[in-house]
Design an enzyme around this catalytic site. Sequence first.
Site, short mmCIF file in Angstrom:
data_model
loop_
_atom_site.label_atom_id
_atom_site.label_comp_id
_atom_site.label_asym_id
_atom_site.label_seq_id
_atom_site.Cartn_x
_atom_site.Cartn_y
_atom_site.Cartn_z
N LYS A 1 -68.08 104.36 64.38
CA LYS A 1 -69.40 104.58 64.99
C LYS A 1 -70.51 104.37 63.97
O LYS A 1 -71.54 103.75 64.27
CB LYS A 1 -69.47 105.98 65.59
N GLN B 1 -67.87 115.08 67.67
CA GLN B 1 -66.60 114.37 67.75
C GLN B 1 -65.49 115.32 68.21
O GLN B 1 -65.24 116.34 67.58
CB GLN B 1 -66.24 113.77 66.38
N ASP C 1 -73.40 111.50 74.58
CA ASP C 1 -72.06 111.43 75.15
C ASP C 1 -72.08 111.70 76.65
O ASP C 1 -71.07 111.55 77.34
CB ASP C 1 -71.13 112.43 74.46
#
Length: 293
Positions: A56, A100, A123
């Site tokens: 990422k 994460q 997200d």
Amino acid sequence: MDSNTAKILDGKALAQKIQGDLRSRIDSRPPNTRPPGLAVLMVGDNPASAAYVKNKETACAKVGIASFGRHFPEDVSLATLQGAIAELNQDDRVDGILLQLPVPGHLDSVTLLNQIDPDKDVDGLHPTNMGRLMRGEPGLRSCTPAGVMRILQEYNVDPKGKQAVVIGRSILVGKPIALMLLEANATVTIAHSRTADLGATARTADILVVAIGRAEMITGDMIKPGAVVIDVGINRVTNEAGKSRLTGDVHFESAQEVAQLITPVPGGVGPMTVAMLLENTVWSYSQRMGFKI
């Protein structure tokens, strides 16, 4: 290529195209304005998570997004992480915050995710953003399902009027992709491990999205001839010789003989998840800066 085998839906190539487009858009921002910023929070040393985070951050650098990542030890307290999220919520350089997953067992991921400012929740997992999706309102959309929809769009697969079957009902993929397909005017069935005759249900699908987390569970005989098959699963399987390989939730070889279009694993949905994360960050940046790039 044999005319009877499915055409590959190349998520890797599409992700690269999207990243090139994002790079141009970020470069075109007004002079003397800051770049978009993304903060990825990682806890512990899970090798898979570390690889995802590095991936990422590399992608951010490629398109011109500033990274504000933070790495915490395995035994970090909930209060420390909550404090870090509160700081990032207030930080004007940061447009996107991502935790994460998975986090270690002593931490409550739901509590942490719910603390992220919904307008920085790149997200798309905050209840506010889930509610916006449910209501069909603009908002940050969960990255993997958004990536699936972009693949369909790129290959001119219009869900309108089609039978779509989603296998899997997770909050990460199954439920949001079902809502997105519904929004695109598909007739949607959600199936799962407890569905009475999974094969019969799967065979009704013009568009079959599989996100069940079981290696090669869906075989060619469970697929309607000419269907579009999107395999969201990613599983590492090891053979008797100890060699491991990545595979999806769909048995690719048998499915490819029946389907019209199919995503490979790897190189299908996976790269699109990261591309949509970057796109969400740029969308959030535009909303917060008050100009579109």
